[in-house]
Motif scaffolding. Structure first.
Motif, short mmCIF file in Angstrom:
data_model
loop_
_atom_site.label_atom_id
_atom_site.label_comp_id
_atom_site.label_asym_id
_atom_site.label_seq_id
_atom_site.Cartn_x
_atom_site.Cartn_y
_atom_site.Cartn_z
N ARG A 110 24.91 2.43 -3.76
CA ARG A 110 24.63 1.73 -2.51
C ARG A 110 23.13 1.53 -2.33
O ARG A 110 22.66 0.61 -1.67
N VAL A 111 22.38 2.45 -2.95
CA VAL A 111 20.94 2.51 -2.71
C VAL A 111 20.18 1.52 -3.58
O VAL A 111 20.50 1.34 -4.75
N VAL A 112 19.19 0.87 -2.97
CA VAL A 112 18.31 -0.03 -3.70
C VAL A 112 16.89 0.52 -3.66
O VAL A 112 16.37 0.83 -2.58
N TYR A 113 16.30 0.68 -4.82
CA TYR A 113 14.90 1.09 -4.83
C TYR A 113 13.98 -0.11 -4.91
O TYR A 113 14.25 -1.06 -5.66
N ILE A 114 12.92 -0.04 -4.16
CA ILE A 114 11.92 -1.09 -4.16
C ILE A 114 10.75 -0.61 -5.02
O ILE A 114 10.23 0.49 -4.80
N ARG A 115 10.37 -1.43 -6.00
CA ARG A 115 9.33 -1.03 -6.93
C ARG A 115 8.27 -2.12 -7.03
O ARG A 115 8.59 -3.30 -7.06
N LEU A 116 7.02 -1.71 -7.09
CA LEU A 116 5.94 -2.67 -7.27
C LEU A 116 6.02 -3.29 -8.65
O LEU A 116 6.25 -2.58 -9.63
N LYS A 129 0.82 -1.21 0.00
CA LYS A 129 0.00 0.00 0.00
C LYS A 129 0.86 1.26 0.00
O LYS A 129 0.53 2.26 -0.64
N MET A 130 1.96 1.20 0.70
CA MET A 130 2.83 2.36 0.78
C MET A 130 3.46 2.64 -0.57
O MET A 130 3.50 3.78 -1.03
N LEU A 131 3.94 1.59 -1.22
CA LEU A 131 4.55 1.78 -2.54
C LEU A 131 3.51 2.25 -3.55
O LEU A 131 3.81 3.07 -4.42
N GLU A 132 2.30 1.76 -3.41
CA GLU A 132 1.24 2.18 -4.33
C GLU A 132 0.99 3.68 -4.19
O GLU A 132 0.84 4.39 -5.19
N GLN A 133 0.95 4.14 -2.94
CA GLN A 133 0.57 5.53 -2.71
C GLN A 133 1.72 6.50 -2.91
O GLN A 133 1.53 7.61 -3.37
N ILE A 134 2.92 6.08 -2.55
CA ILE A 134 4.04 7.01 -2.57
C ILE A 134 4.92 6.82 -3.80
O ILE A 134 5.52 7.76 -4.29
#
Lengths: 164, 164
Positions: free
Chosen positions: A97-103, A50-55
């Motif tokens: 270093r950063v990893v993005y999490i994507r739906l 839900k967080m990934l969906e909204q943000i």
DNA sequence: CGGCATTATTTAGCGTGCGAAATATCCGTC
DNA sequence: GACGGATATTTCGCACGCTAAATAATGCCG
């Protein structure tokens, strides 16, 4: 199995407040979990979806900050979600270093199918209060939280450096 | 590492209440854990030790009811406590299904050495409120809890039998 | 450029926490 | 006194959730 009558009249006010807070918190978690199960998700997974969906996409750190968990905890959650093909990991190009999490498409579809946000019932109950009650609640709970924070600071200072 | 300024003025009242409750709950757990660590215990173990000290022997079911956990969870906690020689299991003579959990001498000594109850800070903060504030808090939180309970009943009924 | 503290994430190990199934015992009934 | 349903506890498998340590990449400072 009749539910145990809690007999609140024998408890002190403080105990009642404690009990209410514990109840509300644990119940909100149970509710999220319940909701999640209908979509074959766990509680935290539903929250993430839900967080990934909204943000939109979030780095792992941003995500763990928002769901108030340690990075190492979120790593595990994302591992399992990746395994279920709900999200993907993508290395940032600016800062590797950063990893993005994507739906994924599947994850997004799932998020859309779940009608209510987690905590919706909780929120609904709070919104059913009168404006004055909410105001009081905010004020008093805020005060309690502040005092706790102060005591905590004192406690941890004692346990750490000295003066205790 | 400066603590992030929460800027509460941008949050709705509902969000503030939610945040306070979540904060208070998680902080109370963190505090218990902190306290416990000084005695080489975990949070739940400290809770169990203190409970047995104050109430006396308890069956596993009574214990799990009081600490609001499933029997299977408490079985594990007691396993580890038994391994550390903090408690013993004793079969009831009247009902041989029942197991009583009893503090060992070591467990009792430990319990006595821990000066404050778990949740003491939490309780202290609540007690620092005025009588009127506590009264309000009890009333309003009670109302919220009741509404949540109602919604929960409705929710689970939908998910289960039909009409959803 | 090389070293070094800092930051982002992961790994490892442990302790909850839960639901479902297994075990052992109790109780009422025939 | 055997039978079947209830009750108390344990076992199993899984998912958090934490801390500490490892790994990888960044940025700064000389």
């Amino acid at each position: 199995m009749p539910p145990p009558p809690v007999s609140a009249e024998f408890k002190s006010d403080v105990d009642q407040v404690l009990e209410a807070i514990i109840y509300l918190y644990t119940e909100s978690r149970r509710l999220t979990k319940e909701l999640a199960r209908r979509a074959d998700l766990t509680g935290p997974q539903l929250t993430v979806v839900k967080m990934l969906e909204q943000i939109g996409d979030l780095s792992l750190s941003e995500l763990s900050e928002r769901i108030r968990a340690q990075n190492s905890t979120v790593t595990g959650i994302i591992d399992r979600m990746e395994r279920e093909n709900l999200v993907t990991r993508e290395r940032s190009k600016e800062d590797r270093r950063v990893v993005y999490i994507r739906l994924t498409a599947k994850g997004r579809k799932l998020a859309e199918e779940i009608p209510v946000e987690p905590m919706e019932i909780f929120r609904g109950a709070l919104e059913s209060l009168s404006a004055a009650e909410v105001r009081d609640l905010v004020k008093i709970l805020g005060k309690v939280a502040r005092r706790v924070r102060q005591s905590v600071r004192r406690e941890t200072a004692e346990g750490d450096s000295g003066k205790g």
